[in-house]
Design an enzyme around this catalytic site. Structure first.
Site, PDB file in Angstrom:
ATOM      1  N   GLY A 305     -34.012   8.180  37.895  1.00  0.00           N
ATOM      2  CA  GLY A 305     -33.296   6.958  38.250  1.00  0.00           C
ATOM      3  C   GLY A 305     -34.140   6.105  39.188  1.00  0.00           C
ATOM      4  O   GLY A 305     -35.372   6.154  39.148  1.00  0.00           O
ATOM      5  N   GLU A 306     -33.486   5.320  40.025  1.00  0.00           N
ATOM      6  CA  GLU A 306     -34.136   4.448  41.009  1.00  0.00           C
ATOM      7  C   GLU A 306     -34.887   3.275  40.384  1.00  0.00           C
ATOM      8  O   GLU A 306     -35.472   2.470  41.092  1.00  0.00           O
ATOM      9  CB  GLU A 306     -35.156   5.211  41.875  1.00  0.00           C
ATOM     10  CG  GLU A 306     -34.636   6.415  42.595  1.00  0.00           C
ATOM     11  CD  GLU A 306     -35.726   7.142  43.382  1.00  0.00           C
ATOM     12  OE1 GLU A 306     -36.892   6.658  43.418  1.00  0.00           O
ATOM     13  OE2 GLU A 306     -35.425   8.183  43.976  1.00  0.00           O
ATOM     14  N   GLY A 307     -34.941   3.187  39.057  1.00  0.00           N
ATOM     15  CA  GLY A 307     -35.813   2.217  38.413  1.00  0.00           C
ATOM     16  C   GLY A 307     -37.201   2.769  38.155  1.00  0.00           C
ATOM     17  O   GLY A 307     -38.108   2.016  37.754  1.00  0.00           O
TER      18      GLY A 307
END
Length: 338
Positions: A305-307
């Site tokens: 996640g997180e980009g």
């Protein structure tokens, strides 16, 4: 310059679809012709060629550029955590936001390596959404506020937008949104997320089943309100604001991609300007990509996640444009063509 796009009501998006910018087919055709004239066999750079043509169509230029890439990570907390769907406490969301802001997370390193300006936006972390197994996760006003926060965060001077998220419990949110939009069984969409054991996965499946059953027969952004979270609403707002400014978007993995499923429910064409950065190992992501008819840029077995996957994909996109713009044509190089 920040976007001035603002949605006035959740159902107003239906009427806006036809007024949003479309791909510039003339620019796409010019970019494709350029690709065919470069010193290589046609199609030899594979997906890199298609990425360059995609960017040309949205920038309206035969030779698209990325002078500024913006990365936005939205964070929210979720009432569904009351159902025991995650092994980590919700305090971790705020702690990770602090880590992002101090530069210690993976997304910080990947944005630095691939040339993206990162902003992290925390959305009322001290006020989790409601538990969607007992009622709507958000009111229409809460959803609209988060949507417009995401829209306002978009820098219209950027040539590409990377989107990511952080939120303990939001893999359950992603599964519920995907299930509500694309159907199937809850178990088709639920994975281990941040490390749930078998009992935790069972609780997640049960929560998704109960939530989707309780909130059935809804359309568009109403699905986002009753099953989503603030970071999902903000991602939707950023996607639409980017579209209004003709900015291509790179979505991250399962949770980020699932966030825009309600936009697909409004109209699939709302996602024409979106790339999916990578294929997550979360089991629901493959099914979701098929439903969206999206082929990810990368498949690196990532699930952070997180980009993070979107930021890595930005490097591939930059490489595609470097070849597209910098290579010589057969005529320029004095090389005989086919």
């Amino acid at each position: 310059m920040t976007s001035n796009f603002e949605l006035t009501a959740l159902d107003a998006l239906f009427a806006l679809v036809a007024d949003l910018p479309q791909v510039d087919n003339a620019a796409s055709d010019a970019a494709r012709a350029r690709q065919d004239s470069l010193t290589k066999p046609p199609g030899a750079l594979g997906r890199l060629e298609e990425l360059a043509i995609f960017m040309a169509g949205w920038q309206g230029a035969e030779k698209p550029v990325i002078e500024r890439a913006q990365a936005l990570v939205f964070a929210g907390n979720h009432g569904i955590c009351a159902q025991g769907v995650n092994p980590y406490p919700q305090e971790v969301t705020a702690q990770m936001v602090g880590n992002f802001k101090s530069g210690g997370a993976a997304i910080n390193q990947l944005c630095r390596a691939n040339g993206a300006d990162l902003s992290v936006i925390a959305l009322d972390l001290d006020q989790p959404t409601a538990d969607f197994t007992t009622g709507p996760a958000m009111s229409p006003d809460e959803t609209l506020a988060a949507f417009n926060t995401g829209a306002a965060a978009v820098d219209t001077s950027a040539q590409v937008l990377i989107l990511g998220e952080m939120g303990i419990g939001n893999s359950t949110i992603a599964a519920a949104l995907s299930n509500a939009v694309f159907g199937g069984n809850a178990s088709d969409w639920v994975g281990r997320g941040t490390g749930s054991d078998d009992e935790g996965v069972t609780r997640k499946i049960s929560a998704v089943e109960r939530g989707v059953s309780l909130h059935k027969d809804l359309q568009g952004l109403d699905i986002l309100a009753v099953l989503g979270g603030r970071e999902q609403a903000a991602i939707c707002g950023a996607v639409i604001a980017a579209r209004a400014a003709r900015i291509p978007v790179i979505l991250d993995g399962f949770i980020c991609t699932a966030s825009i499923a309600p936009l697909f429910a409004v109209d699939p064409s709302l996602l024409d300007h979106c790339l999916v950065g990578h294929r997550s190992v979360e089991p629901g992501h493959q099914k979701l990509l098929a439903g969206l008819s999206k082929e990810p840029v990368l498949d690196f077995d990532m699930r952070l996640g997180e980009g993070s996957g979107a930021a890595v994909a930005l490097g591939i996109l930059r490489s595609a444009l470097a070849c597209h713009n910098g290579m010589a044509t057969f005529a320029e190089a004095g090389v005989s063509g086919a």
